[in-house]
Every structure is written in C-alpha cells, then in structure tokens.
Write a protein that holds these residues in place. Structure first.
Motif, PDB file in Angstrom:
ATOM      1  N   VAL A 159      -8.132  -7.576   3.003  1.00 52.35           N
ATOM      2  CA  VAL A 159      -7.030  -6.622   3.185  1.00 52.35           C
ATOM      3  C   VAL A 159      -7.404  -5.544   4.203  1.00 52.35           C
ATOM      4  O   VAL A 159      -6.554  -5.072   4.960  1.00 52.35           O
ATOM      5  N   SER A 192       0.867   2.225  -8.331  1.00 47.80           N
ATOM      6  CA  SER A 192      -0.028   1.082  -8.162  1.00 47.80           C
ATOM      7  C   SER A 192      -1.336   1.285  -8.916  1.00 47.80           C
ATOM      8  O   SER A 192      -2.029   0.315  -9.244  1.00 47.80           O
ATOM      9  N   SER A 223      -2.819  -1.472 -11.223  1.00 46.92           N
ATOM     10  CA  SER A 223      -4.187  -1.974 -11.051  1.00 46.92           C
ATOM     11  C   SER A 223      -4.934  -1.965 -12.372  1.00 46.92           C
ATOM     12  O   SER A 223      -5.729  -2.864 -12.657  1.00 46.92           O
ATOM     13  N   PHE A 263      -3.945   0.339  -4.911  1.00 43.19           N
ATOM     14  CA  PHE A 263      -4.145  -0.624  -5.993  1.00 43.19           C
ATOM     15  C   PHE A 263      -5.590  -1.115  -5.986  1.00 43.19           C
ATOM     16  O   PHE A 263      -6.281  -1.113  -7.018  1.00 43.19           O
ATOM     17  N   TRP A 311       2.520  -1.271   1.566  1.00 40.91           N
ATOM     18  CA  TRP A 311       1.121  -1.527   1.974  1.00 40.91           C
ATOM     19  C   TRP A 311       0.191  -0.433   1.462  1.00 40.91           C
ATOM     20  O   TRP A 311      -0.931  -0.712   1.028  1.00 40.91           O
ATOM     21  N   LEU A 322      -0.599  -1.174  -2.041  1.00 38.99           N
ATOM     22  CA  LEU A 322      -1.617  -2.220  -2.156  1.00 38.99           C
ATOM     23  C   LEU A 322      -3.014  -1.645  -1.927  1.00 38.99           C
ATOM     24  O   LEU A 322      -3.963  -1.969  -2.658  1.00 38.99           O
ATOM     25  N   SER A 374      -5.253  -4.474   7.458  1.00 44.82           N
ATOM     26  CA  SER A 374      -4.725  -3.107   7.514  1.00 44.82           C
ATOM     27  C   SER A 374      -4.774  -2.518   8.922  1.00 44.82           C
ATOM     28  O   SER A 374      -3.926  -1.700   9.287  1.00 44.82           O
TER      29      SER A 374
END
Length: 497
Positions: free
Chosen positions: A221, A180, A184, A57, A51, A54, A225
């Motif tokens: 997101v 990441s 990205s 990213f 996570w 992400l 989170s």
C-alpha cells in the motif's frame, strides 16, 4: 462589538467584493460560476477520504496487533515476562510522541504523497521484522522503530484533511477516516483468527505470520500511495484550473488565507509554541488518547479472562463495530448542529457509565456489555477537528496538531502499564485510571469567543475608528494585513467547538 469592526461573515463578503483582496489572496482569475459545489466536493471526498481511511486502518492495526499476537503465545515463545511486555509497549510511545510535531512540518515542506508513503514503507518493514524477534531485546527494538515511523501518519492525515475542507466539515471528514481505527480493531481480531490456521507453516508460529503478512500488505500500500495521494488543492491533478481556484477560494472564505500556499517561516512555529491554545489542546488530548490506547491494546486481554484466545479475538469485533457507528454518527451530528458541546456531554456520560460498570462488575457478560459503552464513547471523542479547525496558517496548524496529538500519545506510555497481569481478571485499577482520563478531558470549557465578541482582541487598523482597538493586539495598515499576519489570533476569527 463596534459598528466599525468587521466580523467573520462580513469580512468574507468584503473579501469577495474587493479586487485588491482578490489580487492579494486569491489564485489566478478563473470562471467558477458553472461549478457545482456539491458534485465537486463529492468527487474530492472520493479521491481523498477512502485512501486516507485505508492508511490509518493499517496504521492502527499494525500498532495494535501485538495484543492479538500475545494471545497466541508470542511472549511464551520469546521468554518475555509480563513486566517486559508492558515495557515493550511503553517504549513505542516516546519516539511516537516526540517525532509528531517535527514530522508535520516536514510533511508541509515536502509533499504528503512523498512523506506519508515513505513513513508507511518504513513501518511496514519494521512490522515484518516483528515476525522474526527471538527475545525481549528484539521486541523493544522493533517497537521503538515502529514508534519513530508511525509518528507522522495520524497528525499528518488530520493536517492534510484540514487543507481541503472548511472548518464546519472537519468533524464529519475526520470521523469517516478515524472510523477506520475501529474497523481495524474489529478486522485485526478476525484476521488473527484466520492467520492462526497457518501455525507451523514454514516452521513459523501463527503469531509470527500475523506480523509478517500484515507488514507485507502495508509495504504494498505504501508503494501505491505515492501515486494515489493527491497533495494539495493548488496542485491536485484530478482538478481543473477552475476547480482548483474554486476550492481555494472556498477555503479562504472560511478564514483559511493560507489555502493557496504558504512559505515556511520560523515565526509560525514560535506562534504555535507561544499560543496558550496549543498547551490547552495538549492537556485535552491526554484525556482522549489515554483511554483510546488502553482500550485498543488490552481489549483482547480483558475478554480473554473469560474466554479462550480464539473466542476472545472474535469477541473484540462487535465492540469495534459499535465504536465505528458511533464515531461516524457523532461526527455528522456535531457538524450539522454547529457545536460538539452537548455531544461531548453525552459521550462523557456513556463512557463514565461503561467504566463504572467495568469497575464494579464481577460478571463476564455484564463486563462485555460495558465494553460496548466504552467503545461508543472513546472513539467518537477523538476531537482533532477542534484543533484543525481552530488554528489558521498552514505551518502553525501542522505544528500545533503535532504538539497536541504528540503529547496526547505520550499518555499511551501510561496506558500501556495500567492493565497488569496481577490485577486480572477484573483489572479494577486500569478501569479506574481510564475513568479518570475521561473525567479530565471534560473539565475544559472554551471562552475565547466571548472575549473577542467584547472586542478585547481588537487590533489597531489604520483608518478605522474602533474604541476597543488596543495597540497590544498589534497595528496594521488594513484588516487583510491583520488576518494574514495573525491567523487564528485575528480578532475576527471565531473558534468552533
């Protein structure tokens, strides 16, 4: 070192054996004998790292997608000159650098689930606003706001990881999440090409849809989170009481006495500001972040001089893939061999070779090859594990990380101005400045451990005879008291490279 002086390993063993230490520094007694460490840490990895990867990213993609949007006529549609575009890139970095130390202290005083989610929601909204700008003033405004809200994410994630893992594990964990950033970069080019097919939909140009759609996803997101991010080991809901105890003890054995929690005191901030390592780290990060931002912001532009906009965006993908592989490999190797010194020398040689080729080359194919060398050296070099693993005390570590990363990021302001349109298509000046950054960061060699081995940092401990002890290093009733008060300044603390 004196025979009476406890080194780091023996001190850890003494802690485990001493009921007094266990009472002072450990969480409540719990039976942890049956816990399988590998299985537990693997479960923690699955809850923490993906996570965070992400989040970063999206953090990295949202700050860098302006380079992709520029290829699809953003500056032309908004009547923005090359100089104005560079200024707009520059202003992002000032609030970004300024708010990083403050943000990390706020993160520790609140909770990662609250603070990181809030920051993410705010910059997602700002990213959407990028899609509605009409002129230079609008672009500057949204870039300043983006810098404000993105500031806390990267140092916050690094500090958060340092609250879960031992120092010897930091390089690998940070490499996984930082990879990441390379993903990205690769995905941003592919996504920009795909979104370009929406050109004209709803009356909006494709570059506007790049900002709008990516911003909307970031907002979604951010909401998720709040529930997904687990805060710290002492409060993690996916761990049992025994598992929480095991993780905290594990960190404390690694000279992380603040793992069970630490109350905020102003002295921790002053400890960071007075520590020479904070200022050295700030200098080192200049050499890390300058090349990083130059590469991410201008790779599409550099490639575009030999290829069309769509091909240029697509051709950014392979170098980022190379950077991703190199980042993970270097993190794993560094942790396994216990030092990153020799790895750093290899990265220096690779990065220098890449930029020397870029400076000398007048061939699109050769320059594209050099970009691969640059990516494989720049991304693995981001050494936040060095700071996170070498500063003890939760608040001191959070503030020091913010200072080091913040100052490093201010160099993005310079990086945003070194690839000027008048220097195209080969950008000799820009490549030369990045090469200088790479050389600067490799100038530093760390010698503090040797001074501690010689006893130059030994404190006076009541009841312990130590010929090296000096009152200037402090006087304490016990070694445990010295460890708690001095953190990484304690004479038994050893820095890992």
């Amino acid at each position: 070192m004196s025979d009476n002086k406890l080194d780091e390993k023996s001190m850890s063993d003494a802690d485990v054996a001493s009921p007094k230490v266990a009472e002072l520094y450990r969480p409540a007694d719990a039976n942890t004998v049956s816990i399988n460490e590998k299985k537990l840490m693997r479960r923690i990895d699955l809850h923490i790292i993906p996570w965070l990867a992400l989040l970063y990213f999206l953090n990295f993609m949202d700050r860098g997608n302006i380079g992709n949007a520029k290829l699809y006529n953003m500056t032309t549609d908004c009547h923005i000159s090359d100089t104005q575009y560079l200024i707009a890139l520059t202003v992002y970095f000032f609030p970004y650098a300024l708010f990083e130390p403050v943000s990390n202290v706020v993160l520790r005083r609140l909770r990662p689930s609250i603070w990181l989610s809030t920051l993410m929601f705010c910059w997602g909204v700002v990213m959407i606003c990028h899609g509605f700008i009409e002129n230079y003033g609008g672009l500057v405004a949204v870039r300043v706001l983006l810098g404000v809200f993105e500031a806390g994410m990267y140092p916050g994630i690094v500090f958060y990881i340092s609250s879960w893992y031992k120092r010897a594990e930091m390089g690998t964990k940070i490499a996984y999440f930082f990879s990441s950033a390379t993903i990205s970069g690769a995905f941003s080019g592919l996504l920009a090409v795909a979104i370009h097919n929406m050109n004209g939909v709803g009356g909006y140009a494709s570059w506007r849809w790049i900002f709008i759609l990516e911003g909307l996803f970031t907002v979604v997101v951010a909401f998720l989170s709040f529930w997904i991010i687990q805060d710290y080991p002492e409060t993690a809901k996916f761990l049992s009481e025994e598992e929480r105890t095991f993780v905290i003890r594990r960190l404390q054995d690694d000279v992380r006495l603040s793992a069970a929690g630490e109350k905020y005191k102003k002295k921790y901030i002053w400890q960071s500001l007075k520590d020479w390592k904070t200022w050295v780290a700030m200098g080192i990060y200049m050499g890390f972040d300058g090349p990083l931002y130059a590469f991410s912001l201008f790779l599409p532009t550099i490639i575009n001089k030999a290829f069309t906009a769509t091909k240029a965006n697509l051709l950014t993908v392979p170098p980022y893939v190379m950077g991703c592989i190199a980042t993970i490999a270097v993190g794993i190797i560094g942790d396994r061999i216990g030092t990153r010194y020799y790895v750093s020398l290899l990265l220096f040689a690779t990065g220098a070779a890449g930029y020397i080729i870029l400076i000398a080359s007048r061939s699109a194919g050769l320059s594209y090859f050099a970009v691969f060398l640059a990516a494989s050296a720049i991304y693995p070099s981001i050494r936040n594990a060095w700071v996170a693993g070498n500063v003890e005390g939760a608040y001191k570590r959070s503030f020091t990380l913010g200072m080091a990363i913040g100052w490093g990021n201010i160099n993005g302001a310079l990086s945003a101005n070194i690839y000027r349109a008048k220097d195209s298509p080969w950008y000799t000046m820009g490549h030369g400045i990045v090469l200088a950054y790479i050389a600067i960061r490799n100038y530093f060699r760390y010698r503090e451990n040797a001074r501690r081995d010689r006893g130059e940092r030994d404190e006076v401990i009541d009841g312990i005879v130590n010929k090296n002890a000096n009152i200037r290093n402090g006087q304490y009733p016990s070694v445990d008291a010295a460890r708690l008060d001095k953190g990484d300044d304690w004479s038994g603390f050893r820095y890992v490279l």
